[in-house]
Scaffold this motif. Structure first.
Motif, PDB file in Angstrom:
ATOM      1  N   SER A 134       0.824  -1.208   0.000  1.00  0.00           N
ATOM      2  CA  SER A 134       0.000   0.000   0.000  1.00  0.00           C
ATOM      3  C   SER A 134       0.856   1.255   0.000  1.00  0.00           C
ATOM      4  O   SER A 134       0.520   2.237  -0.663  1.00  0.00           O
ATOM      5  CB  SER A 134      -0.924   0.025   1.223  1.00  0.00           C
ATOM      6  N   SER A 174       1.831   2.086  -3.441  1.00  0.00           N
ATOM      7  CA  SER A 174       0.794   2.720  -4.252  1.00  0.00           C
ATOM      8  C   SER A 174       0.570   4.166  -3.830  1.00  0.00           C
ATOM      9  O   SER A 174       0.379   5.042  -4.663  1.00  0.00           O
ATOM     10  CB  SER A 174      -0.504   1.922  -4.163  1.00  0.00           C
ATOM     11  N   ASP A 228      -6.411  -0.326  -4.502  1.00  0.00           N
ATOM     12  CA  ASP A 228      -5.787  -0.848  -3.284  1.00  0.00           C
ATOM     13  C   ASP A 228      -6.799  -1.723  -2.550  1.00  0.00           C
ATOM     14  O   ASP A 228      -7.707  -1.215  -1.906  1.00  0.00           O
ATOM     15  CB  ASP A 228      -5.325   0.322  -2.410  1.00  0.00           C
ATOM     16  N   GLN A 245      -9.725   0.594  -0.287  1.00  0.00           N
ATOM     17  CA  GLN A 245     -10.355  -0.613   0.220  1.00  0.00           C
ATOM     18  C   GLN A 245     -11.730  -0.360   0.831  1.00  0.00           C
ATOM     19  O   GLN A 245     -12.673  -1.080   0.585  1.00  0.00           O
ATOM     20  CB  GLN A 245      -9.443  -1.247   1.271  1.00  0.00           C
TER      21      GLN A 245
END
Lengths: 332, 346
Positions: free
Chosen positions: A49, A52, A180, A98
């Motif tokens: 994460s 990203s 993500d 998410q």
């Protein structure tokens, strides 16, 4: 050949903490071609994460610090000014998070939230933006888009909210979409709907996708190429079929072996799950050798002392392991 | 045949919704609405379904963490749902629980020693301090944690280690049945495998029965004996594992199986994509609760609720499902044949 859409080189994202520097991402390189889907997989804390977020420069600095280079269409994103960066976020590169519950603003209706990027980046009027928002909702398969556009996030189910997030992300026709863990919070039947939608949209919209996930099943369904991360490093990269059929890194082999296979009771392959012993090492100490050495069944003294470089094992397939040199040498 | 360890009959749990000016009851959430199942000694029954289907509520109702609306819960031949608190206490010892989140289910202000000693003291399972210490040490061995870790605090452990402590705490009361409510869902893949293996080993060593509540079908298939599938407060299918995965007899089970992503890129499988979302349990659909999303629904499904009954075309005995399709002639019943292989691409 033209340069890929996104080239990440030697990305290092470190955080200063009271008890030392946390090397969340430590020298990661990969690229994404136009229209391609690349998955980054790994367990919690492996830095997927943070990678990203670093691409979009969403890491607060300080305490974070991003080094290396991230070239998007030839421009190094790390050298851009904040206003230049803002014109890229949500326009050329957009992101799906998410949690569809917390990533939408609860006090603005859906239309306003989809329209926001359109008004900012494309200069549409409020009326035009709402019309486009309805169009986007239709694209992501929300029934009665004309009514839904005026509704608020709490009136939608989890799956619908994730569809709205996708609509927002795609509103400006981005060239790169970073997703993500887009389906982690969703139930399997809803997850199947969202994955189907992402596959469809990829065909129609043609954006490249960077998919961050820990679910190897999801990877197998949507990705073309896979980057495996462990403890802030890339340990293996391969085309998806090759990675699942001939994983070269012991960590990748361990991950695949520790997952029960659906259908095991039909094929009579119910064996004890392979465990990866031990724990992920702390990222606050510099690890001189291989990051996986402490848990690796094949590790030797050499692995503890000398970090392996990423070496090509097959066309398009690299792995960072001293012992994964020959094909099948340590096949699980 | 000996009687089952746990027998649940027509269990209902309705939660009142309060609202309006005087805070009166304005409706009910029909969280669990008539559920029956049993678990034998030493057996694993998995309860699967999507969020909001009532599977956790079933677990809590079995544990008597709240009173139930209707039905009965029988543990080892004794009905426990209407027992007074003082006679229920020794029964509680026999059923323990492991929760999903290993971070919030351990008291951060108690050392591991005290966390494990509490149930032993509460149920009077040790005669003196020395026996208590010995029992705690043995529990640490059982869950494969170092003995000297008893002096440490929960925050010093990783997620997987905490889940081991949670399992040790459940074992401390020397139960016959452990309810695992999504006990491995929050763990990373490699750690999940460790805990799944531990639970299977413990079941073998101690002869425990498990009620394994989970939404992860691959894990369920790996570790269960039988599976019960829930949808919107009802059990729609119960079957021995192989029978269920090889030849599902309820359209919802079939859709669930086909929706799970499998780590085999490029494999062609039959995919049944359900439309829409799960309806609200406040106002469940009439007839079969699944008819609003079912690809095979016909008129009868909208009005008449199908009972859970044995299915003659099932692969193994003890396979029950609640679906009208099985009254149709075989050529019009899409679930008459075994579709597991096509759904799972094996």
């Amino acid at each position: 050949m033209a340069e890929p859409l996104l080239v990440v080189e030697n990305l290092q994202t470190h955080f200063r903490t009271p008890d030392g520097i946390n090397r969340a991402v430590d020298g990661v390189s990969f690229h994404v071609n136009a229209g391609e889907t690349v998955a980054i997989v790994g367990e919690s804390g492996c830095g997927k994460s943070v990678t990203s977020m670093s691409i979009l420069r969403l890491i607060p600095e300080p305490p974070g610090k991003i080094a290396g280079s991230i070239r998007f269409q030839g421009r190094d994103l790390l050298k851009l000014s904040e206003p230049e960066m803002r014109s890229i976020r949500g326009n050329d590169i957009s992101m799906i998070f998410q949690e569809p519950m917390t990533s939408l603003n609860p006090v603005l209706n859906i239309g306003r939230q989809i329209g926001e990027t359109l008004r900012l980046h494309q200069g549409l009027s409020a009326r035009e933006a709402e019309a486009k928002a309805v169009e986007m909702l239709k694209l992501v398969g929300i029934p009665e888009p004309g009514r839904r556009v005026r509704e608020y996030p709490h009136q939608l189910s989890g799956g619908m909210r994730q569809r709205v997030m996708i609509a927002i992300a795609l509103a400006c026709n981005p060239k790169l979409l970073i997703a993500d863990e887009p389906t982690t919070a969703l139930d399997v039947t809803i997850q199947a709907q969202i994955l189907e939608l992402m596959r469809d949209l990829k065909r129609t919209v043609g954006a490249a996708i960077v998919l961050i996930t820990h679910d190897l099943g999801v990877v197998a369904e949507v990705a073309e190429r896979v980057v495996v991360m462990y403890a802030g490093k890339k340990v293996e990269e391969a085309p998806v079929v090759e990675l699942f059929n001939t994983p070269r890194h012991p960590y990748t082999q361990g991950l695949l072996g520790s997952m029960p296979k659906l259908g095991s009771s039909l094929t009579g392959t119910e064996t004890r799950l392979a465990e990866i012993p031990g724990l992920v090492p702390s990222l606050k100490q510099k690890i001189p050798g291989c990051v996986f050495a402490s848990r690796c069944p094949h590790a030797t003294d050499f692995c503890v002392k000398v970090a392996p470089a990423l070496e090509p094992k097959a066309p398009g397939h690299v792995a960072a392991c001293h012992y994964a040199l020959k094909e099948g040498a340590i096949a699980a | 045949m000996s009687s089952p360890l746990l027998d649940v009959q027509d269990l209902k749990k309705h939660f009142p919704i309060r609202g309006g000016f005087f805070g009166g009851v304005t409706g009910h959430v029909y969280a669990v609405d008539g559920v029956s199942f049993h678990i034998n000694k030493g057996e694993t029954l998995s309860l699967v379904g999507e969020s909001g289907c009532g599977k956790s509520t079933v677990g809590k109702a079995v544990l008597q963490l709240f009173g139930i609306t209707d039905g009965q819960v029988v543990l080892d031949g004794k009905r426990i749902d209407d027992m007074p608190a003082n006679s229920l206490r020794p029964m509680r010892r026999r059923m323990q629980v492991v929760f999903q989140d290993p971070f919030s289910s351990l008291n951060p202000r108690m050392r591991v020693r005290d966390i494990l000693a509490e149930p032993i003291r509460n149920f009077g399972l040790a005669r003196n301090g020395a026996e208590l210490t010995a029992k705690v040490a043995k529990l640490m061995d059982t869950v494969r944690l170092p003995r000297d870790a008893v002096n440490r605090w929960p925050h010093e452990f990783s997620g997987g280690q905490r889940q081991r402590i949670g399992i040790a705490r459940a074992l401390a009361a020397e139960p016959d049945l452990i309810i695992c409510d999504e006990a491995v869902s929050a763990l990373d893949v490699s750690v999940k495998a460790q805990i799944v293996n531990l639970l299977q080993d413990l079941q073998g060593e101690l002869g425990l029965a498990l009620l394994f509540i989970s939404h992860d079908l691959a894990i369920v298939e790996h570790m269960t004996h039988r599976v019960a599938v829930m949808y919107l407060g009802k059990i729609v299918e119960v079957a021995p594992k192989r029978s269920l995965f090889a030849a599902p007899k309820h359209p919802y089970t079939e859709a669930l199986l086909s929706a799970v992503p499998v780590p085999m890129p490029g494999k062609q499988r039959e995919r049944i994509l359900l439309k829409g979302d799960v309806p609200s349990p406040i106002n469940p659909p009439t007839g079969c609760r699944f008819h609003t999303r079912c690809p095979y629904a016909f008129d009868r499904c909208r009005t008449e609720e199908p009972p859970l009954r044995p299915i003659p075309t099932a692969l193994e005995a003890g396979h029950t499902a609640a679906c009208h399709l099985h009254d149709l002639p075989a050529d019009r019943n899409p679930l008459a044949v075994a579709k597991g292989q096509a759904l799972l691409a094996v």
